[in-house]
Design an enzyme around this catalytic site. Structure first.
Site, PDB file in Angstrom:
ATOM      1  N   ARG A 119       0.872  -1.184   0.000  1.00 47.04           N
ATOM      2  CA  ARG A 119       0.000   0.000   0.000  1.00 47.04           C
ATOM      3  C   ARG A 119       0.907   1.231   0.000  1.00 47.04           C
ATOM      4  NH1 ARG A 119      -2.637  -1.072   4.193  1.00 47.04           N
ATOM      5  NH2 ARG A 119      -4.560  -1.915   3.284  1.00 47.04           N
ATOM      6  N   GLU A 152      -0.335  -8.702  -2.043  1.00 48.71           N
ATOM      7  CA  GLU A 152      -1.610  -7.998  -2.193  1.00 48.71           C
ATOM      8  C   GLU A 152      -1.323  -6.555  -2.611  1.00 48.71           C
ATOM      9  OE1 GLU A 152      -4.796  -5.913   0.850  1.00 48.71           O
ATOM     10  OE2 GLU A 152      -3.743  -7.724   1.503  1.00 48.71           O
ATOM     11  N   THR A 192      -8.170  -4.152  -0.781  1.00 46.13           N
ATOM     12  CA  THR A 192      -9.143  -3.068  -0.651  1.00 46.13           C
ATOM     13  C   THR A 192     -10.196  -3.176  -1.758  1.00 46.13           C
ATOM     14  OG1 THR A 192      -7.235  -1.718   0.046  1.00 46.13           O
ATOM     15  CG2 THR A 192      -9.360  -0.631  -0.022  1.00 46.13           C
ATOM     16  N   LYS A 215      -9.306 -12.265   7.270  1.00 45.96           N
ATOM     17  CA  LYS A 215      -8.305 -11.248   7.601  1.00 45.96           C
ATOM     18  C   LYS A 215      -8.718 -10.537   8.889  1.00 45.96           C
ATOM     19  CE  LYS A 215      -6.598  -6.819   5.773  1.00 45.96           C
ATOM     20  NZ  LYS A 215      -6.543  -5.966   4.575  1.00 45.96           N
ATOM     21  N   GLY A 240       0.917  -5.212  12.529  1.00 48.87           N
ATOM     22  CA  GLY A 240       1.540  -5.480  13.818  1.00 48.87           C
ATOM     23  C   GLY A 240       2.372  -6.739  13.878  1.00 48.87           C
ATOM     24  N   GLY A 300       3.003  -5.488   6.123  1.00 48.16           N
ATOM     25  CA  GLY A 300       3.039  -4.361   5.209  1.00 48.16           C
ATOM     26  C   GLY A 300       4.292  -3.533   5.341  1.00 48.16           C
ATOM     27  N   SER A 301       4.184  -2.417   6.059  1.00 50.30           N
ATOM     28  CA  SER A 301       5.240  -1.412   6.078  1.00 50.30           C
ATOM     29  C   SER A 301       6.579  -1.919   6.606  1.00 50.30           C
ATOM     30  CB  SER A 301       4.792  -0.193   6.885  1.00 50.30           C
ATOM     31  OG  SER A 301       4.440  -0.553   8.202  1.00 50.30           O
TER      32      SER A 301
END
Length: 215
Positions: free
Chosen positions: A21, A44, A74, A134, A163, A183-184
């Protein structure tokens, strides 16, 4: 083997889905490529990225033949679901229970990862036909929450999204999750100096921690 089963097997074997994302199409694709180089086999690409469908189309065409599952995230309605499927998305992800999205995906035999948080939402998502659930938002309850929820619902394939780090991934799997979303921690590893090789390193480190946690 049916494509749907191949995709679910890819996610199961990997144990992790990378959530990409980012702010623009070019960066998202370059980060995804770096993560694939680091070993990710399930990614994703969220529709919050401008041009996300183009990224899905290119990555799927390039890496699909080698077994990489490229999904769309999303996905909020059946129109978006069909557009992503047409672009080659191997799976669809929503942040909430969206029966129309799941119905469209099932029509074309594409796996779904449906967002849910409470026990009621998790069970209703499973009843609606979602393949993976999810847990979102994950940070709100963390590992203690998922452990409590899965005590009576251990049969549900839950994937926390958010997390999860190399340092705590073993605790997530010990709590009973089927796979994890990240993710990040990986996708933004380049930020200190713009070096995308940091993404490749972070991807490899994360996947090694997942493999160790599942032994």
């Amino acid at each position: 083997m049916y494509k749907k089963l191949r995709t679910l097997k890819t996610i199961d074997r990997s144990g992790a889905v990378l959530i990409v994302r980012l702010g623009n199409e070019d960066l998202a694709e370059r980060v995804a490529e770096a993560a694939i180089a680091g070993g990710f086999r399930a990614l994703e690409i969220t529709l919050s990225i401008p041009g996300a469908v183009n990224v899905i189309r290119r990555l799927s065409a390039k890496h699909g033949p080698s077994g990489v599952a490229v999904g769309a995230g999303t996905v909020l309605d059946e129109h978006s679901a069909y557009e992503c499927i047409r672009a080659g998305a191997d799976f669809l992800v929503s942040p909430q229970l969206n029966p129309a999205m799941i119905r469209t995906a099932n029509r074309y035999q594409v796996p779904t990862i449906s967002g849910a948080y409470t026990p009621t939402e998790l069970v209703e998502s499973a009843e609606a036909g979602a393949d993976i659930l999810k847990l979102f938002p994950t940070e709100a309850g963390g590992i203690p929450y998922v452990k409590s929820v899965l005590a009576p619902l251990a049969h549900l394939p839950v994937m926390p999204a958010g997390g999860v780090t190399p340092g705590n991934v073993a605790e997530w799997f010990a709590a009973g999750v089927a796979c994890v979303g990240v993710g990040s921690a990986v996708t933004k590893a380049w930020q200190p100096d713009g070096d995308l090789s940091r993404v490749t390193e972070a991807a490899s480190e994360f996947l090694s921690a997942v493999a160790e946690a599942r032994r």
